[in-house]
Design a protein around this motif. Structure first.
Motif, PDB file in Angstrom:
ATOM      1  N   VAL A 189       0.804  -1.227   0.000  1.00  0.00           N
ATOM      2  CA  VAL A 189       0.000   0.000   0.000  1.00  0.00           C
ATOM      3  C   VAL A 189       0.840   1.281   0.000  1.00  0.00           C
ATOM      4  O   VAL A 189       0.314   2.352  -0.260  1.00  0.00           O
ATOM      5  CB  VAL A 189      -0.999   0.025   1.183  1.00  0.00           C
ATOM      6  N   SER A 190       2.120   1.160   0.237  1.00  0.00           N
ATOM      7  CA  SER A 190       2.963   2.351   0.304  1.00  0.00           C
ATOM      8  C   SER A 190       3.349   2.844  -1.090  1.00  0.00           C
ATOM      9  O   SER A 190       3.879   2.086  -1.903  1.00  0.00           O
ATOM     10  CB  SER A 190       4.246   2.057   1.089  1.00  0.00           C
ATOM     11  N   PRO A 191       3.117   4.126  -1.363  1.00  0.00           N
ATOM     12  CA  PRO A 191       3.546   4.677  -2.660  1.00  0.00           C
ATOM     13  C   PRO A 191       5.076   4.775  -2.780  1.00  0.00           C
ATOM     14  O   PRO A 191       5.606   4.935  -3.875  1.00  0.00           O
ATOM     15  CB  PRO A 191       2.902   6.055  -2.698  1.00  0.00           C
ATOM     16  N   LYS A 192       5.776   4.634  -1.648  1.00  0.00           N
ATOM     17  CA  LYS A 192       7.243   4.719  -1.667  1.00  0.00           C
ATOM     18  C   LYS A 192       7.902   3.393  -2.046  1.00  0.00           C
ATOM     19  O   LYS A 192       9.080   3.357  -2.359  1.00  0.00           O
ATOM     20  CB  LYS A 192       7.765   5.169  -0.305  1.00  0.00           C
ATOM     21  N   THR A 193       7.147   2.309  -1.996  1.00  0.00           N
ATOM     22  CA  THR A 193       7.692   0.982  -2.281  1.00  0.00           C
ATOM     23  C   THR A 193       7.826   0.792  -3.790  1.00  0.00           C
ATOM     24  O   THR A 193       6.884   1.053  -4.536  1.00  0.00           O
ATOM     25  CB  THR A 193       6.782  -0.127  -1.704  1.00  0.00           C
ATOM     26  N   ASN A 194       8.997   0.319  -4.223  1.00  0.00           N
ATOM     27  CA  ASN A 194       9.201   0.094  -5.657  1.00  0.00           C
ATOM     28  C   ASN A 194       8.426  -1.127  -6.134  1.00  0.00           C
ATOM     29  O   ASN A 194       8.019  -1.978  -5.350  1.00  0.00           O
ATOM     30  CB  ASN A 194      10.700   0.001  -6.002  1.00  0.00           C
ATOM     31  N   LYS A 237       7.019  -4.702  -4.378  1.00  0.00           N
ATOM     32  CA  LYS A 237       5.577  -4.972  -4.357  1.00  0.00           C
ATOM     33  C   LYS A 237       5.263  -6.317  -5.006  1.00  0.00           C
ATOM     34  O   LYS A 237       4.471  -7.103  -4.465  1.00  0.00           O
ATOM     35  CB  LYS A 237       4.811  -3.857  -5.060  1.00  0.00           C
TER      36      LYS A 237
END
Length: 140
Positions: free
Chosen positions: A117-122, A126
């Motif tokens: 759910v994190s937009p920072k995770t590549n 994911k």
């Protein structure tokens, strides 16, 4: 076997500019000599480039000897929590390669969903997170 000060110094010096071949060679050496990964984990306290390449080398150990890394993952997970939370993203790869240790399943599931759910995770992390979660659904 204990990690010798000479080997640790070599890794600290050469990891930042190391190639895949060098890290694979060190991973093989670590496996063959049964060098203690807990002692090597002090490299995670070094500058980010050293720590990152060490984390990459742990992936090589996972590929070459899955059980070797699997038994150390609970310790490494806890240790990363005290050193740098960002290093936990590498566990999506480790868990994909070797599985999730039983004692880390709850924390792993929570962490993997956080990655999703994190937009920072590549995207790589994911996609590995989804695969690990899928694999966990197959456990009886």
């Amino acid at each position: 076997m204990k990690a010798t000060p000479v080997f640790l110094k070599e890794l600290k010096s050469l990891l930042p500019k190391s190639s895949y071949e060098q890290r694979k060679m060190w991973a093989t050496y670590i496996i063959e000599k049964n060098i203690n990964l807990k002692e090597l984990s002090e490299l995670l306290k070094c500058e980010k480039k050293i720590a990152t390449k060490f984390l990459w080398m742990l992936s090589d150990i996972a590929i070459l000897s899955p059980n070797r890394l699997l038994k150390e993952l609970p310790y490494l997970m806890n240790y990363c929590s005290t050193v740098n939370q960002d290093y936990k993203t590498y566990f999506a790869s480790y868990w994909l390669y070797v599985g999730v240790p039983f004692e880390n399943e709850g924390e792993a599931i929570e962490l993997l969903f956080q990655f999703l759910v994190s937009p920072k995770t590549n995207i790589t992390t994911k996609s590995r997170s989804v695969l690990v979660l899928f694999n966990l659904t197959k456990i009886p």
